[in-house]
Design an enzyme around this catalytic site. Structure first.
Site, PDB file in Angstrom:
ATOM      1  N   GLN A  29      24.316  24.446 -49.836  1.00 31.89           N
ATOM      2  CA  GLN A  29      23.916  25.713 -49.244  1.00 31.89           C
ATOM      3  C   GLN A  29      23.154  26.560 -50.251  1.00 31.89           C
ATOM      4  O   GLN A  29      22.136  27.168 -49.930  1.00 31.89           O
ATOM      5  CB  GLN A  29      25.175  26.505 -48.851  1.00 31.89           C
ATOM      6  CG  GLN A  29      25.686  26.220 -47.485  1.00 31.89           C
ATOM      7  CD  GLN A  29      24.916  27.018 -46.464  1.00 31.89           C
ATOM      8  OE1 GLN A  29      23.809  26.639 -46.095  1.00 31.89           O
ATOM      9  NE2 GLN A  29      25.465  28.100 -46.001  1.00 31.89           N
ATOM     10  N   ARG A  44      36.768  32.179 -52.014  1.00 31.43           N
ATOM     11  CA  ARG A  44      37.199  30.778 -52.142  1.00 31.43           C
ATOM     12  C   ARG A  44      36.084  29.834 -51.676  1.00 31.43           C
ATOM     13  O   ARG A  44      35.417  30.088 -50.676  1.00 31.43           O
ATOM     14  CB  ARG A  44      38.433  30.551 -51.278  1.00 31.43           C
ATOM     15  CG  ARG A  44      38.902  29.109 -51.308  1.00 31.43           C
ATOM     16  CD  ARG A  44      39.970  28.871 -50.295  1.00 31.43           C
ATOM     17  NE  ARG A  44      41.269  29.311 -50.805  1.00 31.43           N
ATOM     18  CZ  ARG A  44      42.383  29.204 -50.103  1.00 31.43           C
ATOM     19  NH1 ARG A  44      42.370  28.720 -48.886  1.00 31.43           N
ATOM     20  NH2 ARG A  44      43.526  29.605 -50.623  1.00 31.43           N
ATOM     21  N   ILE A  45      35.916  28.758 -52.400  1.00 32.83           N
ATOM     22  CA  ILE A  45      34.938  27.750 -52.017  1.00 32.83           C
ATOM     23  C   ILE A  45      35.702  26.602 -51.354  1.00 32.83           C
ATOM     24  O   ILE A  45      36.451  25.874 -52.011  1.00 32.83           O
ATOM     25  CB  ILE A  45      34.138  27.266 -53.243  1.00 32.83           C
ATOM     26  CG1 ILE A  45      33.379  28.445 -53.880  1.00 32.83           C
ATOM     27  CG2 ILE A  45      33.169  26.144 -52.863  1.00 32.83           C
ATOM     28  CD1 ILE A  45      32.472  29.223 -52.935  1.00 32.83           C
ATOM     29  N   GLY A  80      25.539  31.295 -47.302  1.00 34.42           N
ATOM     30  CA  GLY A  80      24.194  30.982 -46.798  1.00 34.42           C
ATOM     31  C   GLY A  80      23.190  32.089 -47.040  1.00 34.42           C
ATOM     32  O   GLY A  80      22.070  31.839 -47.476  1.00 34.42           O
ATOM     33  N   GLU A  81      23.578  33.315 -46.727  1.00 31.43           N
ATOM     34  CA  GLU A  81      22.634  34.422 -46.897  1.00 31.43           C
ATOM     35  C   GLU A  81      22.531  34.798 -48.377  1.00 31.43           C
ATOM     36  O   GLU A  81      21.446  34.979 -48.911  1.00 31.43           O
ATOM     37  CB  GLU A  81      23.082  35.649 -46.098  1.00 31.43           C
ATOM     38  CG  GLU A  81      23.738  35.376 -44.787  1.00 31.43           C
ATOM     39  CD  GLU A  81      22.801  34.863 -43.708  1.00 31.43           C
ATOM     40  OE1 GLU A  81      23.299  34.253 -42.763  1.00 31.43           O
ATOM     41  OE2 GLU A  81      21.582  35.049 -43.796  1.00 31.43           O
ATOM     42  N   GLY A 136      31.284  33.563 -47.612  1.00 35.83           N
ATOM     43  CA  GLY A 136      29.979  33.186 -47.066  1.00 35.83           C
ATOM     44  C   GLY A 136      28.942  33.037 -48.167  1.00 35.83           C
ATOM     45  O   GLY A 136      28.919  33.807 -49.125  1.00 35.83           O
ATOM     46  N   ASN A 140      34.480  23.914 -49.868  1.00 31.91           N
ATOM     47  CA  ASN A 140      33.937  22.594 -50.178  1.00 31.91           C
ATOM     48  C   ASN A 140      32.785  22.735 -51.180  1.00 31.91           C
ATOM     49  O   ASN A 140      31.686  23.142 -50.821  1.00 31.91           O
ATOM     50  CB  ASN A 140      33.442  21.923 -48.892  1.00 31.91           C
ATOM     51  CG  ASN A 140      32.981  20.498 -49.122  1.00 31.91           C
ATOM     52  OD1 ASN A 140      32.332  20.201 -50.121  1.00 31.91           O
ATOM     53  ND2 ASN A 140      33.292  19.619 -48.192  1.00 31.91           N
ATOM     54  N   PRO A 141      33.035  22.440 -52.457  1.00 30.63           N
ATOM     55  CA  PRO A 141      32.000  22.657 -53.481  1.00 30.63           C
ATOM     56  C   PRO A 141      30.723  21.863 -53.231  1.00 30.63           C
ATOM     57  O   PRO A 141      29.635  22.324 -53.583  1.00 30.63           O
ATOM     58  CB  PRO A 141      32.675  22.216 -54.781  1.00 30.63           C
ATOM     59  CG  PRO A 141      33.989  21.625 -54.423  1.00 30.63           C
ATOM     60  CD  PRO A 141      34.309  21.960 -53.007  1.00 30.63           C
ATOM     61  N   PHE A 169      18.180  28.995 -39.493  1.00 33.07           N
ATOM     62  CA  PHE A 169      17.941  30.154 -40.363  1.00 33.07           C
ATOM     63  C   PHE A 169      17.869  31.469 -39.598  1.00 33.07           C
ATOM     64  O   PHE A 169      17.277  32.427 -40.065  1.00 33.07           O
ATOM     65  CB  PHE A 169      16.668  29.946 -41.211  1.00 33.07           C
ATOM     66  CG  PHE A 169      16.555  28.565 -41.793  1.00 33.07           C
ATOM     67  CD1 PHE A 169      17.503  28.113 -42.694  1.00 33.07           C
ATOM     68  CD2 PHE A 169      15.540  27.701 -41.420  1.00 33.07           C
ATOM     69  CE1 PHE A 169      17.425  26.837 -43.227  1.00 33.07           C
ATOM     70  CE2 PHE A 169      15.455  26.416 -41.943  1.00 33.07           C
ATOM     71  CZ  PHE A 169      16.405  25.981 -42.844  1.00 33.07           C
TER      72      PHE A 169
HETATM   73 MO1  MOS Z   1      21.194  33.549 -40.232  1.00 30.34          MO
HETATM   74  S1  MOS Z   1      19.724  34.918 -40.218  1.00 30.34           S
HETATM   75  O1  MOS Z   1      22.573  34.353 -40.484  1.00 30.34           O
HETATM   76  O2  MOS Z   1      21.101  32.568 -38.942  1.00 30.34           O
END
Ligand code: MOS
Length: 696
Positions: free
Chosen positions: A596, A586-587, A662-663, A660, A589-590, A235
């Site tokens: 995520q 684009r995804i 994750g964030e 992207g 891998n759904p 993270f």
């Molecule tokens: Mo994260 S804060 O992009 O590892």
């Protein structure tokens, strides 16, 4: 063969992980391994007067007690990786008698076993001359951050527009310090062979660890080798190279043996960064029909006295909504702490909490539905740069989410929905995170046996880099997944940006794509020339962003909807449901994308309801540096979440069209929950986390 991009391929590394064969940093086995334990400063500021190691050294198995008293000065050559603050200098460990923050490493005990090192660490007598540390956010003397994000931004005249606005809101929001709590702790094994250093270290940025250690110890970069095939969550905490990595190498050199150093959960709150405490004031002006006329957003964050950590706290307010008069200002307050760092959705998670709560406050003031208020302020272009968005699907996200959570149930008047002793509320917030892409390289080996190996110095802290890179390579090379092997997590492999900021697929994926294309044409050429296919074909390519970033504003967008239940008598907040709708290009891998998104949403629940690092302001001690008192969400806190990805085609962001996730999936969650709590109770909680004491 059918394409794999877009398919829910299970993680290719799953069998290794579930059978325990995936080796994490602390799990590598070396003969003659010694164990190191850090002694952390027990004052928040001051000087070390004495270190008495005699008792510790008399204990069985103890090899050394290392401190500034018996180590050579290290070269500490200048080095700043992509992720290091531009202003200031990293902490130099065991180089002097200064204590700059509570928990700073002041000595290292090395022994044959971990138990012996741990035991002996309690026998080292350290005397300090303590001073009172100061913690002054938000009122202390502040500085304008330099480098990276602009400290000040403005268009139009926000003050004037606020003064004449038909409607105004003016609210102040507080977010406490938060710590990353990945399951895998930081760990380093260091081994010297003359002037060559090999480290097994938990990191999101393999090449940077090698570069940093080369700089610290004055070595040739080529003589430092970092190995990190697996990362157990991070993270952001493993982006920079922290002092313990240096200490492991220092200890290994000191005792002439390989040394393992693992941080305790408690030590993970001291030396490795955290999301900084922030204070934010948001003022909005609007017409009674909802159109924003003014936006003034100020933010103040903590940093250390030795480095200026800056993040994009106030980036989103500049382009999120259409508004002619906008001012943002960002300040840092240096205090006696260690340096903060990137923590999931750095900047955006905090800044968007304030903006999206303020939008909800404005909606309430204007008696306009909060979804509708956002729709009325949808901009046509990025008004902060006067360029179009490469793609922007916020409106579709808001509409889809409203439908899925059944937003029509929401009552404008707070406290109007009730089930037994539970007050029910619905809240919404927008989400955004910028689409990053940086120069990355990758190598492809086509082997004579028809298999392929993809090599790149990327990392996989959980999003599924192994798997998504496999999918990209399979499609380009026309191979099934079992014939493609992805090798990452090694500083000797082709260089890539840090595995953070949701840029791995956009940067590294583009490089893998380019290398596969090059390998394919080399294979064709060979076939045409009639050469015998006896040897390996190797292609290395570097992929970098073009000038599209100048012509377009690139961001992923999303909308988060939360339904909460608040106990009328006890103030307990329960999440009933949450819907996150994301448009992130684009995804690939759904299955991974869903995982995520759920992870990000759970993290956001922590920010909203649970997470807070407590600092005893008398001495700087962190009083809840453990998982019993620093609360993170558990399964019982989390209902079934609905994470949805809209189909979005973006030809500008990168060759893969990915943005992207994750964030992005962390952003907006805390605001959606806070807004739902207000809708349920009429109580506006502006300081996180939202605990029952604040609701009673
Ligand atoms: Mo994260 S804060 O992009 O590892």
């Amino acid at each position: 063969m059918s394409r794999l991009i877009g398919e829910p391929l299970p993680r290719v590394d799953a069998p290794l992980k579930v059978t325990g064969r995936a080796t994490y940093a602390a799990e590598h086995r070396l003969p003659d391994l010694a164990h190191a334990v850090i002694i952390s400063a027990a004052v928040g500021k001051g000087r070390i007067l004495e270190i008495d190691s005699r008792r510790a050294l008399g204990e069985p198995g103890v090899l050394a007690v290392i401190s500034h008293l018996n180590t050579a000065r290290l070269p500490y050559r200048p080095h700043k990786g992509w992720i290091d603050p531009t202003v200031g200098e990293r902490l130099h460990v065991l180089q002097d008698d200064f204590v700059r923050h509570w928990g700073q490493p002041v000595a290292v005990v090395v022994a044959e076993t971990l138990e012996q090192a741990e035991h002996a660490s309690h026998l080292v007598g350290i005397r300090y001359e303590a001073e009172a540390p100061s913690f002054t956010v938000p009122d202390g003397e502040s500085i304008e951050p330099q480098g990276g994000y602009p400290a000040n931004y403005s268009r139009g005249d926000a003050d004037q527009a606020l003064a004449t606005a038909e409607h105004r809101v003016d609210c102040t929001y507080l977010i406490p310090r938060e710590n990353h709590n990945p399951i895998e702790p930081h760990a380093t094994i260091a081994q010297w062979d003359g002037q060559r250093l090999t480290v097994w270290d938990k990191t999101q940025f393999p090449t940077n660890v090698a570069e940093e250690l080369a700089a610290v110890f004055g070595l040739e970069r080529a003589n430092v080798h970092l190995i990190c095939p697996f990362v157990g969550g991070a993270f952001g905490t493993s982006l920079r190279t922290w002092p313990h990595t240096t200490l492991a190498a220092l200890a290994a050199r000191h005792v002439g043996r390989p040394v393992k150093l693992v941080l305790t959960r408690k030590q993970m709150y001291f030396g490795t960064g955290y999301r900084p405490e922030t204070w934010q004031r948001v003022r909005l002006g609007a017409h009674s029909t909802g159109e924003l006329t003014a936006l003034k957003h100020e933010g103040i964050a903590e940093t250390s006295r030795y480095e200026h950590y800056i993040e994009g706290l106030l980036n989103a307010p500049r382009f999120m909504y259409s508004c002619p008069h906008v001012t943002t200002s960002y300040r840092l307050v240096p205090q006696d702490v260690h340096t903060p760092t990137y923590m999931r959705a750095p900047g955006a998670a905090s800044g968007m909490f304030a903006l999206e709560c303020a939008m909800d406050e404005l909606a309430h003031e204007l008696r306009i539905d909060p979804v509708e208020l956002r729709l009325r302020n949808e901009p046509k272009i990025d008004e902060s740069r006067n360029v179009p968005f490469s793609s922007r699907s916020l409106v579709q996200c808001l509409r889809t989410g409203a439908e899925r959570i059944r937003w029509h149930r929401r009552r404008a008047e707070p406290g109007a929905l009730r089930e037994g002793h539970w007050l029910v509320g619905l809240g919404v917030a927008s989400a955004t995170y910028h689409t990053l892409r940086n120069t990355a390289s990758a190598r492809v080996r086509l082997r004579p046996d028809g298999t392929a190996v993809i090599e790149t110095a990327a990392a996989d802290m959980g999003p599924g880099t192994y798997t998504s890179l496999t999918q990209i390579a399979c499609d380009e090379l026309g191979l099934p997944p079992e014939k493609v092997q992805v090798v990452i997590g090694d500083s000797n492999l082709p260089r890539v940006p840090p595995h953070g900021g949701s840029q791995t697929l956009s940067s590294v994926g583009s490089a893998v794509l380019a290398a596969c294309l090059a390998a394919r044409s080399a294979r064709q050429e060979r076939a045409h020339s009639g050469a015998i296919a006896g040897s390996e074909i190797v292609a290395t390519e570097t992929s970098q962003p073009g000038d599209a970033t100048k012509r377009y504003s690139m961001h992923a967008f999303g909308a988060v909807f939360a339904e909460v239940m608040v106990d009328v008598d006890l103030g307990i907040v329960r999440l009933a449901h949450m819907v996150g709708v994301y448009a992130a290009g684009r995804i690939v891998n759904p299955r991974l994308a869903h995982s995520q998104a759920i992870g990000g949403m759970v993290g956001g629940v922590g920010m909203a309801l649970l997470e807070e690092t407590h600092i005893d302001r008398r001495d700087g001690r962190i009083t809840n540096a453990n998982l019993a008192e620093y609360l993170v969400p558990t399964n019982a806190d989390i209902p079934v979440f609905d994470a949805v990805f809209l189909d979005e085609h973006d030809p500008h962001v990168n060759p893969l069209g990915v943005k992207g996730i994750g964030e992005l999936s962390y952003v907006g969650v805390a605001a959606a929950i806070a807004n739902a709590v207000f809708n349920a109770t009429g109580k506006r909680i502006r300081d996180l986390p939202i605990t029952l004491e604040k609701l009673l």
